[in-house]
Write a protein that holds these residues in place. Sequence first.
Motif, short mmCIF file in Angstrom:
data_model
loop_
_atom_site.label_atom_id
_atom_site.label_comp_id
_atom_site.label_asym_id
_atom_site.label_seq_id
_atom_site.Cartn_x
_atom_site.Cartn_y
_atom_site.Cartn_z
N GLN A 123 0.83 -1.19 0.00
CA GLN A 123 0.00 0.00 0.00
C GLN A 123 0.87 1.26 0.00
OE1 GLN A 123 -2.53 -0.35 3.43
NE2 GLN A 123 -3.31 -2.36 2.84
N ARG A 164 2.53 3.25 3.20
CA ARG A 164 2.64 2.39 4.39
C ARG A 164 4.10 2.18 4.77
NH1 ARG A 164 -0.18 -1.17 7.52
NH2 ARG A 164 0.69 -3.24 7.92
N GLU A 205 3.62 4.12 9.09
CA GLU A 205 2.34 4.40 9.71
C GLU A 205 2.49 4.60 11.21
OE1 GLU A 205 -0.42 1.32 8.72
OE2 GLU A 205 -0.88 2.17 6.75
N THR A 213 -1.11 -6.64 7.18
CA THR A 213 -2.27 -6.92 6.36
C THR A 213 -2.34 -8.43 6.12
OG1 THR A 213 -1.04 -6.75 4.28
CG2 THR A 213 -1.94 -4.70 5.19
#
Length: 274
Positions: free
Chosen positions: A76, A79, A119, A126
């Motif tokens: 992502q 991230r 982050e 994930t």
Amino acid sequence: MRRLFLMAVPMVLALAACTVPSSEPPAGTGSPATSSASATATAGPGQPPSSAPGSSETAPGSSEPSDSAPTAGDDQPGRFSYLCTSLDASPEVQLSSLAEVWAATNYTRMDSCDVTFEEDGQFEPTPREAEAISTAAQQGVAADDGLATMLDILRLCTRISDETGPGGFAEASEGTLLAAAEFCPDAPQGKIIAAWAEGTRVGDGDHVAGGNQEPGGWQLIKPAAATGGCTWSITGQDGSVVASGGLTEAGNPVELKPGQKFTSDKCGIWGKMY
């Protein structure tokens, strides 16, 4: 009178002909059958007519993305951050995803990339990241620090050069290589990562056929930068030397059987030929 009668007959026949309905369609129109045939011909052989009324099917070869289409390892954007150095004098580049790294104009001149988690808060993998961390752990990689494992996996996914150098594929554990091969198969070096993970590509060091190296015919495919002093050998399970040589002999396939030990020093990268 007879002459008048003969002249009247052709006129009556002409008037009768003008009252017969014509079977030809008016100009500019066509029958349904004719229109259908024209649409099929326009579409081309083997293709559905694109102009068919009410048609909602996607034509073959459509560029519409599929739900299962591979992405850049499902990394992502934002991230993680990637600080990439170059092999030349180019300045360091800060990027935000694997996709950006691979698409960088100087990608082929990159040396390596340092990866950091960006982050806020604690790292929560994930589903795809958790799967990659689990793959590495199954091969003996410490599972107590999932973030460190994930950073190693992402770092391998960015690699472009110097496979045997510090932090390269030769130094990576089998578990991390397997996880990287699964996480980023669409990487520019995806096939090379998989080869290191599968044991069909090895560097200098000690290897066992059937362990971290596949049995078969092997050959030196990428000599080390400093080619002087290359030596290699194959020993049997009883310790006897089966074959040995230097850089010259390494240019020809050498046969490696299950259980045999393969040792290479200052030679470079070997690849399985068959």
